[in-house]
Enzyme design. Sequence first.
Site, mmCIF file in Angstrom:
data_model
loop_
_atom_site.group_PDB
_atom_site.id
_atom_site.type_symbol
_atom_site.label_atom_id
_atom_site.label_comp_id
_atom_site.label_asym_id
_atom_site.label_seq_id
_atom_site.Cartn_x
_atom_site.Cartn_y
_atom_site.Cartn_z
ATOM 1 N N ASP A 3 -1.012 -9.559 5.913
ATOM 2 C CA ASP A 3 -1.223 -10.965 6.272
ATOM 3 C C ASP A 3 -0.231 -11.851 5.536
ATOM 4 O OD1 ASP A 3 -3.408 -10.094 7.783
ATOM 5 O OD2 ASP A 3 -4.798 -10.392 6.113
ATOM 6 N N ALA A 24 -1.545 -7.562 1.950
ATOM 7 C CA ALA A 24 -0.090 -7.655 2.000
ATOM 8 C C ALA A 24 0.427 -7.915 3.411
ATOM 9 C CB ALA A 24 0.526 -6.380 1.450
#
Length: 418
Positions: free
Chosen positions: A338, A336
């Site tokens: 990234d 999440a």
Amino acid sequence: MCNTRCVYRLPLSNISGDAGSTEPPPSATGRGATTIVTTSGPCNAPDVVDVVALGESMVTFLPSRPGRLADVPSFDRGIGGAESNVACVLAAAGHTVKWVSRVGADGFGDHLVETVGGYGVDVSAVRRDPARPTGVYFRTAEDRETDAHEVAYYRAGSAASAMAPGNMDLTAARAGRVLHLSGITAALSDDCLALLWELTAPRPDRPLVSFDVNFRAGLWRDTDGPRVLLDLARRADIVFVGADEATDAWGLHSTRALVAALPEPDLLVVKQGGGGAVAFGDGVDEGLSEGIGEGFGNGVDEGFSEGVDEGFGKDTDGTATHVRAPHVDIVAAVGAGDAFAAGFLSGTLRDLPVRDRLRHGHLWAAAALTAPGDLASPPARDHADRLVALDDDAWGRLRLGPGWTQAAQRAEREIRTP
């Protein structure tokens, strides 16, 4: 490509340093570099892409069922790496992206290059190392925030850990409107750290530098990691950091303390888990700081919540923009962060208001959270844009579950079906 709006940076000061040194040159003062918007210059060159992401990617082995690593009988192969994850998701959304790295001259290296390239990422600047292997890791299926979660890394001495200013294509690394880096690379080796000092050094043709702190205590070989990450963050234009990371790495327990420690970046984006995210710096959306502390207690360090509730709506150079995260039915709590960075950078490339960039970051993170594995396709741009345009009340009621990114496409197909 840059089209008509390009951004490059003037030097912050007369800073110089040995590219091979692991020590940073003296840092500049003030918030960020001078931004110049122009229709000419290096970023209009035909080989310039939207984003260059530099860092290690590894082959990941995901368990076929829950349980301890000692008990799992088989694994499914995938890929994972903070920077390559950002590259793949941005490319899937239609941006031009280049990944710069090193992999072994082995089958796992082949798999990484082919898979990342399959997302539409330019992998021509990935070097092959015949003397060092491609890194791999195994992890369990449990949420990485629980005690049951296990990760086994086999990356010591990997090809990527040998990245250095002298063996990487620095021209390719600088051939983007944005250069995305993370603190993980700095932790891999002294050579990797020297490469980051080189790439974040102020120079006239430096692209906008995006830096995700990504503090991983277990990767650092000594206790200098937090200091190094702070120094690198101070040299970046956009910084992403979790409130939990700021506490773990730097012992900072309030928003006021974090912004005071990082006055240099043009934008400081603090991820607050379920409480949302807040951006500080020049050019953020004026008038959106009211009520910034509301709801920050959900999954957020108490001190960060209190620091904002006490009226810290503005820093010394600008305002603060807070956007709550939508409600998400989580399938897998990986990837999440990234995805959030990729969504925010996509909005930055589109020159959207900071509030909209934060909302896109939340939506792209929700796409990752509602799908298994480290990588998930982002929502279609028109679908995401419609959600981003919701008023505050509708945004606050938004709930996203598995398959939500395909909902708009399915509805459109149903309308077209006679």
